[in-house]
Scaffold this active site. Sequence first.
Site, PDB file in Angstrom:
ATOM      1  N   SER A 123      -9.784  56.765  45.372  1.00  0.00           N
ATOM      2  CA  SER A 123      -9.347  58.073  45.862  1.00  0.00           C
ATOM      3  C   SER A 123     -10.539  59.004  46.021  1.00  0.00           C
ATOM      4  CB  SER A 123      -8.378  58.662  44.822  1.00  0.00           C
ATOM      5  OG  SER A 123      -8.133  60.014  45.089  1.00  0.00           O
ATOM      6  N   TYR A 147      -5.917  61.011  35.781  1.00  0.00           N
ATOM      7  CA  TYR A 147      -5.668  60.151  36.945  1.00  0.00           C
ATOM      8  C   TYR A 147      -6.987  59.818  37.641  1.00  0.00           C
ATOM      9  CZ  TYR A 147      -4.728  58.823  41.736  1.00  0.00           C
ATOM     10  OH  TYR A 147      -4.754  58.167  42.940  1.00  0.00           O
ATOM     11  N   LYS A 151      -9.400  56.118  38.187  1.00  0.00           N
ATOM     12  CA  LYS A 151      -9.945  55.562  39.434  1.00  0.00           C
ATOM     13  C   LYS A 151     -11.453  55.339  39.309  1.00  0.00           C
ATOM     14  CE  LYS A 151      -6.115  55.356  41.669  1.00  0.00           C
ATOM     15  NZ  LYS A 151      -5.532  54.062  41.977  1.00  0.00           N
TER      16      LYS A 151
HETATM   17  P1  NAD Z   1       3.323  54.679  45.085  1.00  0.00           P
HETATM   18  O1  NAD Z   1       3.689  55.191  43.733  1.00  0.00           O
HETATM   19  O2  NAD Z   1       4.224  54.947  46.223  1.00  0.00           O
HETATM   20  O3  NAD Z   1       3.072  53.095  45.004  1.00  0.00           O
HETATM   21  C1  NAD Z   1       2.631  52.449  43.848  1.00  0.00           C
HETATM   22  C2  NAD Z   1       3.512  51.227  43.641  1.00  0.00           C
HETATM   23  O4  NAD Z   1       3.039  50.527  42.483  1.00  0.00           O
HETATM   24  C3  NAD Z   1       4.970  51.581  43.383  1.00  0.00           C
HETATM   25  O5  NAD Z   1       5.802  50.757  44.177  1.00  0.00           O
HETATM   26  C4  NAD Z   1       5.164  51.291  41.891  1.00  0.00           C
HETATM   27  O6  NAD Z   1       6.492  50.878  41.611  1.00  0.00           O
HETATM   28  C5  NAD Z   1       4.158  50.188  41.668  1.00  0.00           C
HETATM   29  N1  NAD Z   1       3.620  50.055  40.302  1.00  0.00           N
HETATM   30  C6  NAD Z   1       3.044  51.007  39.529  1.00  0.00           C
HETATM   31  N2  NAD Z   1       2.623  50.482  38.376  1.00  0.00           N
HETATM   32  C7  NAD Z   1       2.906  49.155  38.430  1.00  0.00           C
HETATM   33  C8  NAD Z   1       2.708  48.052  37.546  1.00  0.00           C
HETATM   34  N3  NAD Z   1       2.099  48.210  36.356  1.00  0.00           N
HETATM   35  N4  NAD Z   1       3.130  46.824  37.934  1.00  0.00           N
HETATM   36  C9  NAD Z   1       3.750  46.645  39.118  1.00  0.00           C
HETATM   37  N5  NAD Z   1       3.964  47.631  39.992  1.00  0.00           N
HETATM   38  C10 NAD Z   1       3.543  48.880  39.649  1.00  0.00           C
HETATM   39  O7  NAD Z   1       1.835  55.232  45.395  1.00  0.00           O
HETATM   40  P2  NAD Z   1       1.040  55.232  46.766  1.00  0.00           P
HETATM   41  O8  NAD Z   1       0.986  56.625  47.259  1.00  0.00           O
HETATM   42  O9  NAD Z   1       1.506  54.160  47.643  1.00  0.00           O
HETATM   43  O10 NAD Z   1      -0.419  54.879  46.206  1.00  0.00           O
HETATM   44  C11 NAD Z   1      -0.869  53.549  46.130  1.00  0.00           C
HETATM   45  C12 NAD Z   1      -2.227  53.547  45.445  1.00  0.00           C
HETATM   46  O11 NAD Z   1      -3.120  54.390  46.167  1.00  0.00           O
HETATM   47  C13 NAD Z   1      -2.194  54.076  44.020  1.00  0.00           C
HETATM   48  O12 NAD Z   1      -3.089  53.307  43.240  1.00  0.00           O
HETATM   49  C14 NAD Z   1      -2.707  55.493  44.165  1.00  0.00           C
HETATM   50  O13 NAD Z   1      -3.340  55.953  42.996  1.00  0.00           O
HETATM   51  C15 NAD Z   1      -3.701  55.349  45.303  1.00  0.00           C
HETATM   52  N6  NAD Z   1      -3.920  56.593  46.042  1.00  0.00           N
HETATM   53  C16 NAD Z   1      -2.850  57.281  46.557  1.00  0.00           C
HETATM   54  C17 NAD Z   1      -3.077  58.471  47.232  1.00  0.00           C
HETATM   55  C18 NAD Z   1      -1.923  59.270  47.780  1.00  0.00           C
HETATM   56  O14 NAD Z   1      -2.114  60.454  48.077  1.00  0.00           O
HETATM   57  N7  NAD Z   1      -0.731  58.701  47.946  1.00  0.00           N
HETATM   58  C19 NAD Z   1      -4.379  58.948  47.416  1.00  0.00           C
HETATM   59  C20 NAD Z   1      -5.432  58.217  46.889  1.00  0.00           C
HETATM   60  C21 NAD Z   1      -5.206  57.031  46.202  1.00  0.00           C
HETATM   61  C1  WQD Z   2      -3.090  69.744  49.847  1.00  0.00           C
HETATM   62  C2  WQD Z   2      -3.316  71.238  50.048  1.00  0.00           C
HETATM   63  C3  WQD Z   2      -2.875  72.536  48.081  1.00  0.00           C
HETATM   64  C4  WQD Z   2       1.412  71.675  47.910  1.00  0.00           C
HETATM   65  C5  WQD Z   2      -3.694  65.198  45.873  1.00  0.00           C
HETATM   66  C6  WQD Z   2      -4.355  64.607  44.654  1.00  0.00           C
HETATM   67  C7  WQD Z   2      -5.401  63.611  45.046  1.00  0.00           C
HETATM   68  C8  WQD Z   2      -4.853  62.558  46.014  1.00  0.00           C
HETATM   69  C9  WQD Z   2      -4.043  63.155  47.129  1.00  0.00           C
HETATM   70  C10 WQD Z   2      -4.334  60.534  44.845  1.00  0.00           C
HETATM   71  C11 WQD Z   2      -4.021  71.903  48.873  1.00  0.00           C
HETATM   72  C12 WQD Z   2      -1.893  72.893  49.174  1.00  0.00           C
HETATM   73  C13 WQD Z   2       0.080  71.729  48.267  1.00  0.00           C
HETATM   74  C14 WQD Z   2       2.207  72.853  48.038  1.00  0.00           C
HETATM   75  C15 WQD Z   2       0.282  74.019  48.890  1.00  0.00           C
HETATM   76  N1  WQD Z   2      -3.980  61.651  45.362  1.00  0.00           N
HETATM   77  N2  WQD Z   2      -0.483  72.878  48.756  1.00  0.00           N
HETATM   78  N3  WQD Z   2       1.596  73.989  48.520  1.00  0.00           N
HETATM   79  O1  WQD Z   2      -4.326  68.268  46.067  1.00  0.00           O
HETATM   80  O2  WQD Z   2      -5.635  67.580  48.131  1.00  0.00           O
HETATM   81  O3  WQD Z   2      -4.678  65.849  46.658  1.00  0.00           O
HETATM   82  O4  WQD Z   2      -3.115  64.126  46.633  1.00  0.00           O
HETATM   83  O5  WQD Z   2      -5.424  60.075  44.696  1.00  0.00           O
HETATM   84  O6  WQD Z   2      -5.874  63.031  43.879  1.00  0.00           O
HETATM   85  O7  WQD Z   2      -4.947  65.654  43.909  1.00  0.00           O
HETATM   86  O8  WQD Z   2      -3.152  67.179  48.056  1.00  0.00           O
HETATM   87  O9  WQD Z   2      -1.031  67.553  49.238  1.00  0.00           O
HETATM   88  O10 WQD Z   2      -1.229  68.279  46.825  1.00  0.00           O
HETATM   89  O11 WQD Z   2      -2.469  69.533  48.585  1.00  0.00           O
HETATM   90  O12 WQD Z   2      -0.222  75.066  49.312  1.00  0.00           O
HETATM   91  O13 WQD Z   2       3.395  72.873  47.701  1.00  0.00           O
HETATM   92  O14 WQD Z   2      -2.032  71.887  50.144  1.00  0.00           O
HETATM   93  O15 WQD Z   2      -3.252  73.677  47.360  1.00  0.00           O
HETATM   94  O16 WQD Z   2      -4.851  72.902  49.410  1.00  0.00           O
HETATM   95  P1  WQD Z   2      -4.511  67.338  47.185  1.00  0.00           P
HETATM   96  P2  WQD Z   2      -1.862  68.087  48.152  1.00  0.00           P
END
Ligand code: NAD
Ligand code: WQD
Length: 330
Positions: A123, A147, A151
Amino acid sequence: MILVTGGAGYIGSHTCIELINAGHKIVIVDNFCNSERKVIDTIQSITSSSVVCVDADVRDKQKLTGIFKNYPISAAMHFAGHKAVGESVAKPLSYYKNNIDSTLALCEVMDEFDVRKLIFSSSATVYDASNKMPLDEESSLGCTNPYGWTKLMIEQILRDLSISNDIWSIVSLRYFNPIGAHKSGKLGERPTGIPNNLMPYITQVASGKRDKLHVFGNDYPTIDGTGVRDYIHVVDLAEGHVRALDYARNHGGSQAINLGSGTGYSVLQIIEAFEHATNISIPYVIDPRRPGDIATCYAKTDKAKRLLNWQTQRSLAQMCEDSWRFESQK
Ligand code: NAD
Ligand code: WQD
């Protein structure tokens, strides 16, 4: 076959579709702690392919070993993990345990079966808040919540693993802000409870589920005072994984690569783009800044272009349209 942990989740499910479209066979392992079983049917119906899915916790090494025994796995994509920043502050042990233990268990079993190609979901949150924008992969690292630390720690574990044996080929993909949904409207992000992230909150305001959006701060040093982020369509992100897999098949070592669009948009620009794309107005109020937020975050995307021959294709308008199609068809 490609093992996809967390393949029923938001990003994993879209990536399964792109993997199948690219001709790969997949095995999903998910314990459905943050996803629904019907997602597997949806993947099958969108791709007209049958998909193997094992209901298991990735930390369960016995079950994982069974999967490697039963299927000819050649590489893994590791999406499984907990991902909510606020919850990680409240429940750090649960985050360290799930995210780190699942990675260790997966790598141990992969090693045992001589499978050493791994794509990991990292991330942009691993970058220190003091960096200048855009963030390249050499920008300094550091986190402000458990979190993020999971990562960063996992990236370190994977680097150490590839140093220990150059047979490993590992790509940590640092995602920026994934939004959007599959164009069918059948697959997307389904947060439980009050959405933490901007786009799911906006779509719930649009559908009438919530009154108004709370904009967290309008006094940042940005174009209009609201926070600026690098939003990326989840299908572009999924395609980036397929390219990363191709890369890992042909190169050893470990790499961290940004997956973003390279462009930042403010919260008000996102509201405007959503209103324009959908013709629905989004009422909002300005609230105080959200603790832990930074003003601006966007990617330098040269490394992904150079190593993966990948860049985003989908516009902000498309991200808004697709997010809304999914929410409105639920
Ligand atoms: P998500 O929660 O939708 O998907 C994660 C999946 O993993 C889910 O289906 C959950 O049931 C499964 N899971 C969790 N722990 C598990 C375990 N121990 N064994 C088996 N299954 C398990 O999340 P997402 O948004 O699809 O994110 C996927 C990955 O990408 C995550 O590692 C997350 O940290 C990373 N990521 C997400 C974002 C984002 O904004 N969505 C941003 C950066 C990184
Ligand atoms: C985006 C912008 C908020 C909600 C998060 C995690 C990051 C990554 C992705 C996993 C910001 C603003 C938001 C609301 C708002 N996840 N906002 N009102 O914070 O950039 O990233 O998700 O790795 O680790 O921190 O994303 O969508 O929460 O916010 O004004 O109700 O929208 O302040 O500027 P963020 P976000």
